[in-house]
Design a protein around this motif. Structure first.
Motif, PDB file in Angstrom:
ATOM      1  N   MET A 155       0.817  -1.215   0.000  1.00  0.00           N
ATOM      2  CA  MET A 155       0.000   0.000   0.000  1.00  0.00           C
ATOM      3  C   MET A 155       0.854   1.270   0.000  1.00  0.00           C
ATOM      4  O   MET A 155       0.322   2.362  -0.196  1.00  0.00           O
ATOM      5  N   TYR A 156       2.154   1.123   0.206  1.00  0.00           N
ATOM      6  CA  TYR A 156       3.019   2.293   0.289  1.00  0.00           C
ATOM      7  C   TYR A 156       3.377   2.791  -1.117  1.00  0.00           C
ATOM      8  O   TYR A 156       3.290   2.044  -2.101  1.00  0.00           O
ATOM      9  N   PRO A 157       3.794   4.060  -1.231  1.00  0.00           N
ATOM     10  CA  PRO A 157       4.228   4.581  -2.547  1.00  0.00           C
ATOM     11  C   PRO A 157       5.332   3.692  -3.124  1.00  0.00           C
ATOM     12  O   PRO A 157       6.151   3.134  -2.390  1.00  0.00           O
ATOM     13  N   GLU A 158       5.354   3.578  -4.449  1.00  0.00           N
ATOM     14  CA  GLU A 158       6.261   2.635  -5.103  1.00  0.00           C
ATOM     15  C   GLU A 158       7.737   2.835  -4.768  1.00  0.00           C
ATOM     16  O   GLU A 158       8.433   1.845  -4.494  1.00  0.00           O
ATOM     17  N   PRO A 159       8.261   4.058  -4.725  1.00  0.00           N
ATOM     18  CA  PRO A 159       9.687   4.198  -4.361  1.00  0.00           C
ATOM     19  C   PRO A 159       9.989   3.635  -2.975  1.00  0.00           C
ATOM     20  O   PRO A 159      11.022   2.991  -2.770  1.00  0.00           O
TER      21      PRO A 159
END
Length: 215
Positions: A155-159
């Protein structure tokens, strides 16, 4: 012996014992938190092996003073028998010849049992033992909290998720596997090995505090 010389020897011994003890504590924390130890490996040497080396070197004068008691310890005798067997096996492997990188890796891994000597030399009172037990327990608690955080990695941002995956999977902390778009399977090397020990040690401290057992 002059009084000042005796005091200096006593102070030196106290500091040597303290350094050895805290090296043991740092070693245990490293094992409890850092998985295979690859994340802190520099030039082929991990902090785990550094802490082990410091603990062993500082324990030499302590072990020489306590050698009779150490040799009576059944764990030390078993460790000695195992090390003899390891040396024989290593020599046999060299003569075969077997894969040297695997052989060296195995020998370095099994040398970790030498931490038993510094432990015997430094864990000589209840305060130190309880402190080390609490360090293990809180390290496992931290692993559990980290596991909860990592389970939502997808669920976290891709980077951020890519960075987490790279650190955990490639640096020997554990294995992250995406299951859905919202969750991931988390397997932490240290957490999986230390959880049962932490539960047992928690029970032991609980029994100690209630006077059910005595050290």
């Amino acid at each position: 012996m002059p009084k000042n010389s005796a005091q200096n020897i006593s102070v030196n011994r106290m500091w040597i014992e303290k350094i050895a003890y805290w090296a043991v504590c740092l070693y245990v924390l490293d094992v409890a938190l850092l998985g295979t130890g690859d994340i802190t490996r520099i030039a082929g040497i991990s902090t785990r092996m550094l802490f082990l080396g410091v603990a062993l070197v500082m324990s030499v004068p302590l072990a020489l003073r306590q050698y009779r008691d150490i040799l009576k310890n059944k764990g030390v005798l078993l460790m000695g028998a195992f090390l003899v067997m390891m040396v024989i096996s290593a020599v046999y492997g060299i003569l075969r010849p077997n894969n040297m990188s695997i052989l060296i890796g195995d020998v370095k891994g099994y040398l970790n049992i030498l931490i038993l000597i510094p432990m015997i030399c430094t864990l000589n009172n209840k305060t130190r033992l309880k402190r080390l037990i609490n360090l293990i327990i809180w390290a496992v608690v931290l692993q559990c909290l980290l596991g909860i955080f990592l389970s939502y990695m997808e669920m976290y941002p891709e980077p951020l998720s890519d960075f987490i995956y790279e650190v955990v999977n490639k640096k020997g902390l554990g294995i992250l596997t995406g299951i859905t778009t919202r969750s991931a399977r988390v397997f932490m090397y240290s957490g999986s090995r230390m959880s049962a020990m932490a539960l047992l040690l928690t029970l032991m401290l609980w029994l100690l505090e209630r006077g059910k057992i005595v050290l």
